[in-house]
Motif scaffolding. Structure first.
Motif, short mmCIF file in Angstrom:
data_model
loop_
_atom_site.label_atom_id
_atom_site.label_comp_id
_atom_site.label_asym_id
_atom_site.label_seq_id
_atom_site.Cartn_x
_atom_site.Cartn_y
_atom_site.Cartn_z
N ALA A 28 0.80 -1.23 0.00
CA ALA A 28 0.00 0.00 0.00
C ALA A 28 0.83 1.28 0.00
CB ALA A 28 -0.96 -0.02 1.19
N PRO A 29 1.89 1.42 0.83
CA PRO A 29 2.65 2.68 0.83
C PRO A 29 3.34 3.00 -0.50
CG PRO A 29 3.14 1.40 2.79
CD PRO A 29 2.39 0.51 1.87
N TYR A 30 3.57 1.96 -1.32
CA TYR A 30 4.30 2.17 -2.57
C TYR A 30 3.36 2.29 -3.77
CZ TYR A 30 7.93 0.40 0.52
OH TYR A 30 8.77 0.22 1.59
N ALA A 31 2.10 1.87 -3.59
CA ALA A 31 1.17 1.87 -4.71
C ALA A 31 0.90 3.27 -5.23
CB ALA A 31 -0.14 1.19 -4.30
N SER A 32 0.85 4.27 -4.31
CA SER A 32 0.54 5.64 -4.73
C SER A 32 1.60 6.21 -5.67
CB SER A 32 0.40 6.53 -3.49
OG SER A 32 1.60 6.53 -2.74
N ARG A 33 2.83 5.70 -5.57
CA ARG A 33 3.90 6.20 -6.43
C ARG A 33 3.67 5.83 -7.89
NH1 ARG A 33 9.16 4.32 -2.81
NH2 ARG A 33 8.50 5.28 -0.82
N LEU A 34 2.91 4.76 -8.11
CA LEU A 34 2.66 4.31 -9.47
C LEU A 34 1.35 4.87 -10.04
CD1 LEU A 34 3.70 0.56 -9.06
CD2 LEU A 34 5.06 2.42 -10.03
N SER A 35 0.60 5.58 -9.21
CA SER A 35 -0.67 6.14 -9.66
C SER A 35 -0.44 7.37 -10.53
CB SER A 35 -1.54 6.51 -8.46
OG SER A 35 -1.80 5.37 -7.68
N LEU A 36 -1.32 7.56 -11.48
CA LEU A 36 -1.26 8.76 -12.32
C LEU A 36 -1.76 9.95 -11.53
CD1 LEU A 36 -2.72 7.20 -15.60
CD2 LEU A 36 -0.31 7.53 -15.02
N LYS A 37 -1.10 11.09 -11.71
CA LYS A 37 -1.47 12.28 -10.95
C LYS A 37 -2.68 12.97 -11.57
CE LYS A 37 2.01 11.48 -8.33
NZ LYS A 37 1.76 10.86 -7.01
N MET A 38 -3.55 13.46 -10.69
CA MET A 38 -4.75 14.17 -11.13
C MET A 38 -4.37 15.59 -11.54
SD MET A 38 -7.98 13.51 -11.49
CE MET A 38 -8.28 12.19 -10.33
N THR A 39 -4.95 16.05 -12.61
CA THR A 39 -4.70 17.42 -13.08
C THR A 39 -6.00 18.21 -13.03
OG1 THR A 39 -5.20 16.89 -15.38
CG2 THR A 39 -2.92 16.53 -14.64
N ASN A 40 -5.91 19.45 -13.39
CA ASN A 40 -7.10 20.31 -13.42
C ASN A 40 -7.78 20.28 -14.78
OD1 ASN A 40 -6.74 21.21 -10.76
ND2 ASN A 40 -5.20 22.71 -11.43
N SER A 41 -7.55 19.22 -15.51
CA SER A 41 -8.13 19.09 -16.84
C SER A 41 -9.64 18.88 -16.74
CB SER A 41 -7.48 17.92 -17.58
OG SER A 41 -6.08 18.08 -17.59
N GLY A 42 -10.25 18.67 -17.87
CA GLY A 42 -11.69 18.52 -17.92
C GLY A 42 -12.17 17.26 -17.24
N SER A 43 -13.49 17.15 -17.10
CA SER A 43 -14.08 16.04 -16.37
C SER A 43 -13.80 14.70 -17.04
CB SER A 43 -15.60 16.25 -16.25
OG SER A 43 -16.18 16.38 -17.54
N PHE A 44 -13.76 14.69 -18.38
CA PHE A 44 -13.50 13.43 -19.09
C PHE A 44 -12.11 12.88 -18.73
CE2 PHE A 44 -11.57 11.26 -22.75
CZ PHE A 44 -12.43 10.17 -22.85
N LYS A 45 -11.10 13.77 -18.75
CA LYS A 45 -9.75 13.33 -18.42
C LYS A 45 -9.64 12.90 -16.97
CE LYS A 45 -7.19 15.88 -21.96
NZ LYS A 45 -6.11 16.86 -22.21
N ARG A 46 -10.38 13.58 -16.10
CA ARG A 46 -10.33 13.20 -14.69
C ARG A 46 -10.92 11.80 -14.49
NH1 ARG A 46 -9.52 17.40 -11.09
NH2 ARG A 46 -10.81 16.41 -9.49
N VAL A 47 -12.03 11.54 -15.18
CA VAL A 47 -12.64 10.20 -15.11
C VAL A 47 -11.69 9.16 -15.68
CG1 VAL A 47 -14.51 8.74 -15.98
CG2 VAL A 47 -15.01 11.04 -15.12
N LEU A 48 -11.03 9.53 -16.79
CA LEU A 48 -10.09 8.60 -17.42
C LEU A 48 -8.93 8.28 -16.48
CD1 LEU A 48 -9.19 7.00 -19.90
CD2 LEU A 48 -8.05 9.08 -20.73
#
Length: 680
Positions: free
Chosen positions: A373-393
């Motif tokens: 668990a502590p290392y999984a976040s490092r592999l996650s894609l970072k959220m941006t302020n882009s549109g709702s579609f990209k955030r859902v993606l």
């Protein structure tokens, strides 16, 4: 050092507790309770005296917990103490049916609490027996029956280091197995009920009714899976579907365990928390998270009771309750300390659970996921302020990454245990889990809860129809993965030391947080080398009654000689790393048999002797003599396994040592005094 700052003393104490349990069951007879309790008490008193001396305190606590594991095991033995049948017996049985397992393709199976049995003294009558019925028989939990039954001693291991089915049954209170002969009479059961037993009987009847309703509503191929996921009744799943689920590495979804308990508790948790958030006055003033956790506790207990409260389900409930209790207490829910506490609670009351694949694989997977668990976040894609579609993606991709990582970590952590207990590995299990788990988590389980709630109103059939669509897709996914070349890899039986080293490696990897964790490579490397260099290839297996032998032929495969059943045959085949079914080997099993016995020429020549007239010829030419009668002293065969040896030491296996000599190993130690080993 980081390990000193993050010292997980509780984790290591629980590991020491488990070590005491392993020692207890590896001996040839139980350690007396008084001895174990005395040693643990002395160790804990010493720990109290040296409380301020950290090194001695920890050392004595580890010793105390180790002795505590032995004490817990000895106490469990004292609590069980069910008589065990020692010989085949036919008699009249009167008893209460505790549970009924309806089986789609086989005879129904009953667990019966015995009240009377002809031919046995009251002190010799097992507490419970497990018997099979004719398919046309209709019985349910709570029935008070009177029937003639044929009872047999508990089934013993079929090979050295094999799984001890008798021990498993003994700790469930079962002292004999068998079948019902003829018709069953129903007696008045009003005087036999207690409030608790009546409640549990009602639950089992309800589970069977709902399972049947689900199966009939959904049909094949998904009906059996739907019934198992909702009620825990797996008897409606066909063998073809079972094989597909195993090949896809997703058979775990049909056994009510941690996955299902977490989903059920999560449904209650998020439903209550969301409902409370709709009321601002409550959401702003009350601690809705803790309220939801308490509601989830009640939901988890309800689900455990409804699903039959099996050992695996209770184990999952304890783990879930510890995590939810941490939320109520304001602590981190997911941690190795909480996992260790759950393990300790389970082992205190059911120490024998440690020896089973369910406990080992559940906690191995949980420990791996918590450490990841502590290392999984490092592999996650970072959220941006882009549109709702990209955030859902991005959220969807992160969810898929998390699913892949958790499936991979759990699969790798449980692989050594799966290979040891089941002799198989599923290399495409990651694909199977990615395809099946979203359907189980997001559709089948939530709809299952809704369907159970709608059942009393008679409005459940549309829900089961929807569940059937999802389970049908699970079956299709499993069947697709099954078509992959090499979807199931078979391995010959591993030695217990390999499993122990693998467990040490996993514990080392998950419990150290500094660079010391790389020390896991040493025990894992030794385990791998031991598997390659010290694996045993047996030339023959011998059943405990001496009437069936599996011998290696010239092409290296096992063939069967004598009278053998499908269960025994497939146990031997799997232990040999052979993926063939019983039916594929069956045509050669009676080769070379006559009234005097059986004989077969393979890598070694084997003779099964039933009558003394066969000894003169067989003792001259056979390498291995298996006799169901007394062997004359003039017999000079290299290996002689007679009826007495099989009765005292159980099933046998023959291998060649480095000097090309034939060596015999048995399934049990000659002077073993465990209560479930009677009747050999």
């Amino acid at each position: 050092m980081r390990e000193n700052e993050d010292y997980r003393i509780l984790c290591w104490l629980v590991i020491s507790f488990g070590g005491g349990i392993v020692l207890f069951f590896q001996l040839s007879e139980p350690i007396p309770l008084k001895v174990a309790a005395f040693v643990s008490t002395i160790a804990f008193i010493g720990a109290g005296i040296f409380f301020r001396k950290r090194f001695f305190f920890i050392l004595l606590m580890l010793m105390g917990f180790f002795a505590g594991g032995v004490t817990s095991s000895a106490l469990r033995m004292e609590r069980i103490k069910t008589p065990v049948l020692e010989r085949i017996l036919i008699g009249q049985l009167k008893g209460l049916v505790e549970s009924v397992e309806i089986r789609n393709e086989r005879r129904p199976q009953l667990t019966v609490r015995v009240l009377e049995f002809s031919g046995l003294k009251p002190s010799e009558i097992p507490v419970k027996v497990r018997v099979t019925l004719r398919p046309s028989s209709i019985l349910q939990a709570g029935d008070y029956i009177d029937a003639q039954v044929r009872l047999l001693p508990l089934p013993q291991p079929v090979r050295p280091s094999g799984y001890d089915f008798a021990r498993d049954a003994y700790f469930k209170g079962i002292g004999a197995v068998g079948s019902v002969l003829g018709q069953v009479s129903l007696l008045d059961n009003s005087a036999q009920y207690t409030l608790e037993s009546g409640f549990m009987f009602s639950i089992d009847r309800l589970r069977n009714r709902i399972a049947k309703q689900i199966y009939e509503s959904v049909g094949e191929p998904g009906g059996g899976i739907a019934a198992a996921l909702v009620t825990g009744k797996r008897g409606y799943i066909t063998e073809e579907t079972n094989q597909a689920l195993r090949a896809a590495g997703i058979y775990h979804i049909v056994a009510i365990s941690g996955l299902h308990m977490v989903i059920a508790a999560g449904l209650f948790f998020w439903s209550v928390r969301y409902a409370l958030s709709l009321f601002p006055a409550i959401a702003l003033r009350w601690q809705t998270k803790k309220i939801a956790a308490v509601a989830a506790m009640f939901g988890a207990v309800t689900y455990c009771v409804f699903s039959g409260a099996s050992v695996a389900t209770i184990r999952a409930l304890v783990m879930t309750m510890v995590m939810l209790g941490a939320i109520v207490a304001g602590r981190h829910a997911i941690s190795l300390r909480n996992l260790s506490l759950a393990a300790l609670l389970i082992l205190l009351f059911s120490p024998e659970a440690l020896l089973g694949p369910g406990f080992q694989m559940s906690f191995a997977a949980a420990a791996a996921l918590i450490s990841l668990a502590p290392y999984a976040s490092r592999l996650s894609l970072k959220m941006t302020n882009s549109g709702s579609f990209k955030r859902v993606l991005v959220k969807t991709l992160n969810w898929l990454i998390a699913l892949c990582l958790t499936s991979l970590a759990a699969g790798l952590a449980t692989a050594p245990f799966a290979v040891y207990h089941f002799h198989t590995a599923m290399p495409f299990g990651l694909i199977g889990n990615i395809l099946a788990l979203p359907l189980v988590s997001l559709i089948i389980m939530p709809l299952g809860v809704i369907g159970v709630l709608c059942y009393p109103l008679g409005l459940d059939e549309p829900v089961w129809w929807a569940v059937g669509i999802a389970t049908g897709q699970v079956v299709k996914a499993a069947q697709w993965v099954e078509t992959f070349g090499g979807s199931v890899q078979y391995f010959s039986a591993l030695q217990p030391m390999v499993l122990l080293l693998s467990a040490i490696a996993l514990i080392w990897l998950t419990h150290f947080r500094s660079h010391l964790r790389w020390g896991f490579i040493a025990p894992m490397g030794v385990a791998i080398v031991s598997t390659v260099l010290f694996s045993k290839e047996y030339v023959a297996f011998v059943d405990r009654d001496g009437r069936a032998v599996a011998v290696r032929s010239e092409n290296g495969a096992l063939v069967f000689v004598g009278r053998i059943n499908s269960f025994l045959a497939e146990q031997w085949l799997r232990a040999d790393g052979d993926g063939r079914s019983y039916a594929e080997v069956k045509p050669v099993k009676n080769a070379g048999c006559d009234a005097l016995g059986c004989a077969h020429e393979g890598i070694v020549s084997v003779a099964i002797v039933h009558k003394s007239a066969a000894f003169e010829e067989d003792c001259r030419r056979a390498d291995i003599i298996v006799a169901t009668t007394r062997v004359p002293i003039t017999c000079q065969a290299p290996v002689i396994i007679d009826k007495r040896a099989l009765q005292v030491k159980g099933a046998a296996a023959v291998l060649r040592n480095s000097q090309n000599q034939l060596i015999v190993e048995h399934a049990r130690v000659e002077n073993a005094r465990w209560p479930w080993q009677r009747g050999l």
